[in-house]
Write an enzyme that holds these catalytic residues in place. Structure first.
Site, PDB file in Angstrom:
ATOM      1  N   CYS A 226       0.632  -1.344   0.032  1.00 26.93           N
ATOM      2  CA  CYS A 226       0.020   0.155   0.185  1.00 26.93           C
ATOM      3  C   CYS A 226       0.761   1.242   0.045  1.00 26.93           C
ATOM      4  CB  CYS A 226      -1.162   0.203   1.105  1.00 26.93           C
ATOM      5  SG  CYS A 226      -2.384  -1.174   0.990  1.00 26.93           S
TER       6      CYS A 226
ATOM      7  N   GLU B 234      -2.789  -2.634  -5.008  1.00 26.18           N
ATOM      8  CA  GLU B 234      -3.918  -3.401  -5.116  1.00 26.18           C
ATOM      9  C   GLU B 234      -4.835  -2.649  -5.600  1.00 26.18           C
ATOM     10  OE1 GLU B 234      -4.804  -4.371  -0.983  1.00 26.18           O
ATOM     11  OE2 GLU B 234      -3.548  -6.416  -1.293  1.00 26.18           O
TER      12      GLU B 234
HETATM   13  O1  AHR Z   1       1.094  -6.772   3.153  1.00 25.22           O
HETATM   14  C1  AHR Z   1       0.231  -5.634   3.900  1.00 25.22           C
HETATM   15  C2  AHR Z   1      -0.632  -4.935   3.060  1.00 25.22           C
HETATM   16  O2  AHR Z   1      -1.591  -5.637   2.654  1.00 25.22           O
HETATM   17  C3  AHR Z   1      -0.049  -4.384   1.668  1.00 25.22           C
HETATM   18  O3  AHR Z   1       0.576  -3.026   2.007  1.00 25.22           O
HETATM   19  C4  AHR Z   1      -1.135  -4.248   0.773  1.00 25.22           C
HETATM   20  O4  AHR Z   1      -0.785  -4.586  -0.541  1.00 25.22           O
HETATM   21  C5  AHR Z   1      -2.172  -5.284   1.349  1.00 25.22           C
HETATM   22  O5  AHR Z   1      -3.434  -5.065   1.492  1.00 25.22           O
END
Ligand code: AHR
Length: 650
Positions: free
Chosen positions: A239, A374
């Site tokens: 994220c 994501e």
């Molecule tokens: O791995 C933790 C989080 O999980 C990541 O930042 C994100 O891509 C997913 O929602």
């Protein structure tokens, strides 16, 4: 009557004995190697979550070293006459501290820093203190400071004096050698002269870092990564690639160049979970893209950077206003193109020159690039498309990775996979943080995937038990599921467990692969599963059947086999998730009977909920036994709830 009862009991007991020891025959076709297993198959996902970078892998021990946190003295105690100014020598980090004599010999001016959960110092180790400084008001032409490591008991552990001898900004450094260990020490600085001086970028590193680099990484944590033998290294997340808003996205360009001038960025994990709130969690970018590429090279893993597609985190924003309009993406697209130039460009190119000046004239050989993390909805493909056009036109050799959204299935997933096919991305990133039952049911997940479309990158996954522990059961579920990745190596090209690191005092998300405090680290049981796959990936899939079908959970068994053509080894992986022993009879088709050296590595635990901790780091670890295989069959007794890897030298 009595006799009948005895007979019945006898029948029942026989039944118990039979079900307590199941038996399975498995055939492995050893002479017909199937699909190639990509060298990138098992890798690492890195994100600065759980204090994974600042306060973790990045070995800097001073928090807010450049006074750039919005609360400029956060992490510091100041005493006497200390003021923050903002016209320092580094334009992107302009703040610094001015220390002035308080006007009386018995009074003190200075600062002390609490570090990340303490400034942890170890007896016998050496620490490099450095600071940018200048004399602020020229009275004697010189000013001086005393630098101390102060224990949790407020006693001085070690101290050194430093003369600041110029009114121009200069870097000064010295070494501190603590005579005792203290997990919760502080770094304290006293002004010891009677004038005024300026301090900026106050830093403390152990001299012993991974490969002894000055702006280095914590040795034990980097070693743990190396010991996974990863094939691919994904960075910088997750994220944080997206940002809560666009200006806090991970901007790789800000993470390269002289470390003193890399600007501070917010870390979204500071506030994502209000019940795990860490107001002092920021990204210094001290470990930036150069360091990530360098680490990939050290690990022998393909670098896999992910860049923003112009969508701020979709979990944290509604639509539209937080996103870059499709027609205005050119800066973002240019960032992606420039990143490829930074990694691979000749030293005569703008960004290749930056890389060379940082110490790496040779290219980093980037082959993969993820666009977006994501993402979901139509707003993703419509943005991905112009990125793809530009990258394909300039760098057709780069493999592009697109997203299938945050879920392992469902509406977004169903929408995005066909979109990724339409756009012809090379790999699709799938994420799944799911419970045990999901992993048990997904042994055949990839068996029927379309072989003509993009390949799969299982880019974030972990088994999440209800108690969110890195317990043995979660590791076993992952081991079982991963046999399905291996069996489908023609379509699954990469898989990375997530997240990677967690500080025991600073985590936001669990489970995680490696836990640590400031003194030591522990490899979870899940880590050992990844390590077994990472060390014994094989080069080609071998058909492994029970009767006519692959083992995807029948009687609790999940199995895959591989040939390692380079090492001339046969590798068997089998998870028994049932609560009964299974006597497995392997038959190696078309393999000559002969005596062969082999080893069997097994992971078992007396309790499904056991986990490795800092106090008991080796509670559950793989146990290795040498053995001989003296025919073309092999009988293996698989304990209930176990994962077994057998390596046979051919
Ligand atoms: O791995 C933790 C989080 O999980 C990541 O930042 C994100 O891509 C997913 O929602």
């Amino acid at each position: 009557m009595k006799k009948t009862r005895l007979v019945l009991l006898g029948i029942m007991l026989a039944g118990v004995v039979q079900v307590a020891h199941m038996q399975t025959t498995i055939t492995v076709d050893t002479r017909k190697p199937g699909s190639t297993i990509q060298p990138t198959m098992y890798g690492i996902f890195f994100e600065d979550i759980n204090y994974g970078a600042d306060g973790g892998l990045y070995a800097e021990m001073i928090k807010n070293r450049s006074f750039e946190f919005p609360q400029h003295l956060m992490g510091w105690n100041s005493f006497g006459d200390v003021k923050i100014h903002n016209d320092g020598p580094f334009d992107r980090n302009p703040h610094y501290a001015r220390l002035t004599w308080p006007g009386h010999d018995h009074k003190h001016t200075g600062l002390d820093n609490e570090g990340f959960f303490g400034v942890t110092v170890k007896q016998g180790e050496t620490y490099r203190f450095s600071v940018w400084a200048r004399v602020a008001a020229l009275i004697s032409g010189k000013e001086s400071i005393r630098i101390e490591l102060v224990g949790a008991d407020n006693e001085v552990i070690t101290r050194q004096n430093l003369i600041i001898d110029s009114k121009d900004w200069k870097k000064y450094q010295l070494e501190l050698k603590p005579g005792r260990t203290d997990a919760k020490a502080r770094l304290r600085i006293f002004l010891t002269s009677k004038g005024s001086l300026d301090l900026e970028h106050i830093s403390l590193f152990p001299t012993e870092t991974w490969k002894n680099r000055e702006n280095g990484l914590r040795k034990d944590l980097a070693q743990a990564l190396y010991d996974l033998n990863p094939g691919v290294f994904r960075f910088p997340g997750g994220c944080i690639v997206e940002g809560t808003d666009l200006h806090t996205r991970y901007d790789w360009k800000k993470s390269v160049g002289p470390v003193e001038n890399r600007p501070l960025n917010e870390n979204r994990w500071q506030y994502t979970f209000p019940h795990r709130f860490f107001p002092d969690y920021y990204q210094s970018y001290g470990m930036g893209f150069y360091e990530f590429f360098e680490l990939s090279e050290d690990l022998g893993a393909e670098p896999l950077p992910i860049v923003s597609v112009g969508l701020a985190c979709q979990f944290q924003n509604g639509c539209c206003e937080a996103h870059v309009p499709v027609g205005e993406l050119s800066d973002y697209i240019q960032d992606a193109l420039d990143l490829i130039e930074f990694a691979n460009g000749d030293v005569s190119t703008t960004w290749g020159k930056v890389r060379a000046e940082m110490g790496h004239p040779a290219p980093f050989n980037l082959k993969f690039l993820g666009i977006g993390n994501e993402q979901w909805g139509p707003e993703y493909p419509e943005r991905l498309e112009p990125f793809m056009k530009a990258i394909r036109a300039k760098y057709p050799e780069i493999q592009i990775i697109g997203s299938s959204g945050p879920g392992s299935e469902g509406k977004d997933f169903e929408f995005l996979w066909p979109e990724m096919k339409r756009l012809k991305v090379d790999l699709v990133d799938e994420h799944f943080y799911r419970p045990e039952s999901w992993f048990l049911a997904q042994g055949a997940r990839y068996d029927n995937y379309d072989r003509k479309g993009p390949k799969v990158f299982a880019g974030e996954y972990a088994c999440h038990p209800r108690n969110r522990k890195n317990n043995f059961e979660s590791a076993l579920m992952e081991a079982a599921f991963m046999t399905g990745l291996e069996r489908n190596a023609d379509i699954v090209h990469m898989a990375t467990y997530a997240p990677l690191f967690a500080h025991v005092e600073g985590w936001q998300w669990r489970p995680d692969l490696i836990w640590f405090d400031n003194m030591k680290s522990v490899r979870s049981i899940n880590y050992y599963v990844q390590q077994l796959y990472g060390h014994y990936p094989g080069t080609h899939v071998l058909k492994t059947l029970s009767g006519k079908t692959p083992l995807t959970g029948q009687d609790g068994l999940f199995a895959s086999s591989a040939l390692d053509k380079d090492k001339n080894q046969l590798i068997l992986k089998i998870a028994n998730t049932a609560d009964k022993v299974n006597e497995v009879n392997y038959v190696f088709n078309r393999l000559k009977a002969a005596e062969r050296d082999a080893k069997c590595i097994q992971l078992t635990s007396p309790d499904l909920d056991w986990e490795n901790t800092l106090e008991e780091p080796n509670k559950v670890i793989p146990v290795e036994k040498a053995m001989k295989v003296d025919s073309n069959t092999l009988k293996l007794e698989l304990p209930a709830k176990s994962f077994t890897v057998v390596i046979i030298n051919l």
